[in-house]
Design an enzyme around this catalytic site. Structure first.
Site, PDB file in Angstrom:
ATOM      1  N   LYS A  18     -31.870 -16.943   6.766  1.00  0.00           N
ATOM      2  CA  LYS A  18     -30.933 -17.143   8.149  1.00  0.00           C
ATOM      3  C   LYS A  18     -29.701 -17.119   8.069  1.00  0.00           C
ATOM      4  CE  LYS A  18     -30.867 -20.589  11.819  1.00  0.00           C
ATOM      5  NZ  LYS A  18     -31.704 -21.516  12.364  1.00  0.00           N
ATOM      6  N   ASN A  64     -22.377 -26.883   8.164  1.00  0.00           N
ATOM      7  CA  ASN A  64     -21.719 -28.120   8.147  1.00  0.00           C
ATOM      8  C   ASN A  64     -21.902 -28.799   6.670  1.00  0.00           C
ATOM      9  OD1 ASN A  64     -21.285 -28.428  10.780  1.00  0.00           O
ATOM     10  ND2 ASN A  64     -23.511 -28.365  11.346  1.00  0.00           N
ATOM     11  N   THR A  65     -22.395 -27.863   5.727  1.00  0.00           N
ATOM     12  CA  THR A  65     -22.394 -28.045   4.204  1.00  0.00           C
ATOM     13  C   THR A  65     -21.168 -27.394   3.641  1.00  0.00           C
ATOM     14  OG1 THR A  65     -24.717 -28.479   4.187  1.00  0.00           O
ATOM     15  CG2 THR A  65     -23.622 -28.169   2.142  1.00  0.00           C
ATOM     16  N   PHE A  78     -27.204 -31.371   7.261  1.00  0.00           N
ATOM     17  CA  PHE A  78     -28.715 -31.208   6.722  1.00  0.00           C
ATOM     18  C   PHE A  78     -29.218 -32.962   6.202  1.00  0.00           C
ATOM     19  CE2 PHE A  78     -28.319 -26.763   4.385  1.00  0.00           C
ATOM     20  CZ  PHE A  78     -28.406 -26.038   5.484  1.00  0.00           C
ATOM     21  N   ASN A  85     -22.984 -29.517  16.850  1.00  0.00           N
ATOM     22  CA  ASN A  85     -23.308 -30.505  15.699  1.00  0.00           C
ATOM     23  C   ASN A  85     -22.721 -30.350  14.566  1.00  0.00           C
ATOM     24  OD1 ASN A  85     -25.499 -29.702  13.350  1.00  0.00           O
ATOM     25  ND2 ASN A  85     -25.664 -28.052  14.916  1.00  0.00           N
ATOM     26  N   SER A 141     -25.533 -22.682   7.500  1.00  0.00           N
ATOM     27  CA  SER A 141     -25.398 -23.912   8.168  1.00  0.00           C
ATOM     28  C   SER A 141     -23.675 -23.833   7.769  1.00  0.00           C
ATOM     29  CB  SER A 141     -25.922 -25.224   7.634  1.00  0.00           C
ATOM     30  OG  SER A 141     -25.106 -26.275   8.358  1.00  0.00           O
ATOM     31  N   ASN A 151     -27.442 -18.689  12.866  1.00  0.00           N
ATOM     32  CA  ASN A 151     -27.374 -19.904  13.108  1.00  0.00           C
ATOM     33  C   ASN A 151     -26.081 -20.213  14.076  1.00  0.00           C
ATOM     34  OD1 ASN A 151     -27.127 -22.608  12.141  1.00  0.00           O
ATOM     35  ND2 ASN A 151     -27.906 -22.189  10.229  1.00  0.00           N
TER      36      ASN A 151
END
Length: 354
Positions: A214, A175-176, A114, A110, A173, A243
């Site tokens: 996390k 993805n940021t 966010f 993915n 994450s 994660n």
């Protein structure tokens, strides 16, 4: 009923992944999910950071980003549910498509970024379940365009503190852009210092809550030691490990294996369990751990626990099995404990490290 849930899960795999996810949430909210007692097996009751869990199987953040179905998920048999990640301001996330099934590998990639409806919407949903039973944690993050990301975590923690069972700061994450930089020692000291300062008045006003962090699986041994040391210094209550990963193991066979984003599911199991074991060794019992990554059975859940986790979370395996999965895992896990002659799951925490 589990057969019907399995059939529905199979049917949804014909849908585009994000559409299937939205449909699953709608179905749960409408009451079509399983109804399973989370406390069915006394051996599985456990205590984590002051929280009494009916079993150690949790729903990971990412499934219910806006806290719209926590009670439906608890009804599926989860011992606890973590909703989010929520950011102070609503944001769309990255362009679609941004979720990719790796069916041959029972994994998912993915690059959501966010996406969520924002802190006010989330906090209202969380407050709406006040006085209901069940452990529901809030996972908070930072907006992509934020000029002060630690301030976003402070704002998120402050807004959800009153109604959350616990709060998780998600700094992992992939993805940021730049978010994982918060795991570096100097940046993490700043973040944890500001969270600790903001935590004291929240505790005075609303009582104590566990605060979790996390982290990513893509950490070297120095980073693991630094994070473990700072987690103890700044009095965190647990670490969630881990994660999604940016790694792409050689054994992946799906055509989607080269998609950009974080890899989760079966392919993450060994990577995440190895870093979990490293954290357990670095912490030496000083802090509980929650193991995430590739949990899809009683065997994989127990492997995480034996590697040092007091509890585990799952998400991606639900894509392939559906919401009846948690009942199957708890049933299998209880059977494994019975075969070992163990009366409490707590006896197995870190068994492979002793």
């Amino acid at each position: 009923m589990s057969i019907l849930h399995d059939l529905a899960t199979g049917a949804m795999r014909w849908l585009e992944p994000e559409t299937a996810h939205e449909a699953a949430l709608c179905g749960l909210r409408a009451g079509f999910g399983p109804r399973v007692r989370a406390d069915k097996f006394p051996r599985l009751k456990t205590r984590l950071a002051g929280l009494d869990l009916p079993n150690p199987i949790g729903m990971a953040a990412g499934f219910d980003k806006n806290c719209e179905a926590p009670d439906a998920l608890l009804a599926c048999g989860f011992g606890f549910v973590e909703c989010g990640t929520v950011t102070p301001r609503a944001q769309e996330g990255n362009p679609r498509p941004r979720i990719f099934r790796l069916s041959e590998d029972r994994s998912v990639i993915n690059r959501l970024g966010f996406n969520n409806k924002g802190l006010e919407y989330y906090a209202d949903r969380l407050a709406a379940r006040a006085n209901k039973s069940g452990i529901v944690g809030a996972n908070v993050g930072a907006n992509k365009e934020s000029a002060d990301r630690p301030a976003d975590y402070v704002a998120g923690m402050g807004r959800v503190w009153k109604c959350a069972s616990y709060v998780t700061a998600n700094i992992s994450s992939p993805n940021t852009p730049g978010l994982r930089g918060l795991q570096e020692r100097g940046a993490l000291e700043d973040l944890l210092g500001r969270l600790r300062e903001a935590r004291a008045p929240l505790e005075a006003a609303h009582g104590k809550r566990p605060l979790f962090l996390k982290v990513a699986p893509d950490l070297d041994e120095t980073a693991v030691r630094d994070i473990a040391e700072l987690a103890l210094t700044y009095e965190l209550d647990a670490l969630i490990v881990s994660n999604t990963t940016l790694q792409r193991p050689d054994h992946l066979t799906s055509d989607n294996r080269e998609e950009t984003g974080g890899l989760s599911g079966q392919a993450l199991f060994h990577i995440s369990t190895q870093v979990l074991r490293q954290f357990a060794q670095a912490l030496n019992g000083g802090l509980p751990l929650i193991g995430v990554g590739g949990v899809e059975s009683g065997v994989t859940a127990l492997a995480k626990i034996r590697a040092g986790a007091s509890a585990v979370q799952l998400y991606s395996s639900m894509v392939y099995v559906g919401p009846s999965l948690v009942a199957r895992i708890t049933d299998e896990l209880d059977g494994l404990l019975a075969a070992e002659g163990v009366d409490s799951i707590a006896e197995m925490v870190g068994a492979d490290l002793r």
